[in-house]
Design an enzyme around this catalytic site. Structure first.
Site, PDB file in Angstrom:
ATOM      1  N   HIS A   1      -6.157  10.275   1.511  1.00 27.06           N
ATOM      2  CA  HIS A   1      -6.311  11.668   1.105  1.00 27.06           C
ATOM      3  C   HIS A   1      -6.209  11.703  -0.420  1.00 27.06           C
ATOM      4  O   HIS A   1      -6.154  10.692  -1.075  1.00 27.06           O
ATOM      5  CB  HIS A   1      -5.164  12.509   1.681  1.00 27.06           C
ATOM      6  CG  HIS A   1      -5.031  12.443   3.151  1.00 27.06           C
ATOM      7  ND1 HIS A   1      -5.842  13.154   3.995  1.00 27.06           N
ATOM      8  CD2 HIS A   1      -4.164  11.773   3.945  1.00 27.06           C
ATOM      9  CE1 HIS A   1      -5.465  12.933   5.243  1.00 27.06           C
ATOM     10  NE2 HIS A   1      -4.454  12.100   5.246  1.00 27.06           N
TER      11      HIS A   1
ATOM     12  N   CYS B   1      -8.585   9.631   7.689  1.00 27.76           N
ATOM     13  CA  CYS B   1      -7.348   9.646   8.479  1.00 27.76           C
ATOM     14  C   CYS B   1      -7.525  10.106   9.927  1.00 27.76           C
ATOM     15  O   CYS B   1      -7.988   9.339  10.755  1.00 27.76           O
ATOM     16  CB  CYS B   1      -6.294  10.461   7.741  1.00 27.76           C
ATOM     17  SG  CYS B   1      -4.617  10.039   8.232  1.00 27.76           S
TER      18      CYS B   1
HETATM   19  N1  GLN Z   1      -2.027  12.525  13.034  1.00 32.80           N
HETATM   20  C1  GLN Z   1      -2.469  11.244  12.568  1.00 32.80           C
HETATM   21  C2  GLN Z   1      -1.349  10.300  12.232  1.00 32.80           C
HETATM   22  O1  GLN Z   1      -0.257  10.710  11.910  1.00 32.80           O
HETATM   23  C3  GLN Z   1      -3.378  11.452  11.356  1.00 32.80           C
HETATM   24  C4  GLN Z   1      -2.638  11.943  10.140  1.00 32.80           C
HETATM   25  C5  GLN Z   1      -3.514  12.336   8.992  1.00 32.80           C
HETATM   26  O2  GLN Z   1      -4.682  12.699   9.171  1.00 32.80           O
HETATM   27  N2  GLN Z   1      -2.948  12.354   7.799  1.00 32.80           N
HETATM   28  O3  GLN Z   1      -1.539   9.103  12.270  1.00 32.80           O
END
Ligand code: GLN
Length: 243
Positions: free
Chosen positions: A195, A98
């Site tokens: 995740h 992510c």
């Molecule tokens: N901040 C980034 C987004 O919202 C990554 C989010 C995350 O790592 N879950 O796209």
């Protein structure tokens, strides 16, 4: 009777203080356990902003984070870009999830406006949106079969010609709300939005990373006998969940 270790594999977790949400640390723990089951000795290392970067690393993992966490690490990550790029080009196995997936790409233009530059290991670009892609995800990967996980991101990622998708989404969104792709593959770098953590439910990816690390370091990988019982249970449970 304990048998002798086949050698030490050093796993480095990037920025766990700022980039470690939805249990991404679990990926490092799975690698640690499976490295043991395969008969090798794991060493878990952490790298945070301002730390000295260890120079003999065999496997790198990085997690997700809020936009604010990505802002915190951006300068330090740029300072490490050449080193990380050289490792990736040399075939070091890496798993980035992510927020670090986005920053291993060219840039993340946040929905609030500022552009967080990436380190360009992956030929991908990410655009922040007002839409949040949240929920359980299933995808089909040509290398790893069915992959299961959970996504929560507002950034939407588009792949360039220099990478392959990790797979094709069968439930959920993945990289963006349009093209049905999830994640990216380049050399031995695996990048994904998932995740959950990812590796407890997807041991095939963990074993790919470990095998690649061992082959790169020792010239061969001699597998052991991992206990996949809990992974099977976690997969069955995750497969039953609705979007
Ligand atoms: N901040 C980034 C987004 O919202 C990554 C989010 C995350 O790592 N879950 O796209």
């Amino acid at each position: 009777m304990t048998s002798e270790s086949k050698g030490t594999l050093r796993v480095l977790q990037l920025y766990p203080k700022d980039m470690n949400i939805y249990g991404d640390w679990g990926n490092a723990l799975v690698l640690q356990q499976r490295i043991k089951w395969h008969g090798y000795t794991p060493e878990l290392l952490e790298y945070n902003v301002g730390d000295e970067f260890p120079d003999d690393v065999d496997l790198i993992v990085g997690g997700g984070g809020q936009d604010s966490g990505q802002v915190v690490i951006q300068e330090d990550l740029q300072a490490r870009a050449a080193q990380l790029r050289a490792l990736a080009e040399d075939g070091a196995p890496m798993l980035v999830i992510c927020g670090l997936y986005q920053l291993f790409g060219k840039f993340f233009k946040t929905s609030a406006g500022p552009v967080i530059p990436g380190i360009g290991i992956l030929d991908v670009e990410t655009q922040g949106t007002d839409e949040r892609l949240i929920g359980n995800v299933t995808l089909k990967s040509p290398e790893f079969g069915e992959i299961l996980g959970y996504e929560n991101h507002s950034g939407q990622t588009t792949l360039g010609p220099g990478v392959e998708p990790l797979g094709t989404v069968t439930k959920g969104a993945g990289n963006n709300s349009k093209d049905g792709h999830e994640g990216a593959r380049y050399r031995n770098v695996v990048a994904s939005y998932l995740h959950g953590s990812l590796l407890p439910k997807n041991p095939a990816i963990a074993d790919f990373l470990i095998k690649t690390a061992a082959e790169r370091k020792f010239g061969e990988f001699v597998p052991g006998k991992p206990d996949d019982g809990y992974a099977r249970l976690a997969r069955e449970h995750a497969a039953r969940r609705p979007r």
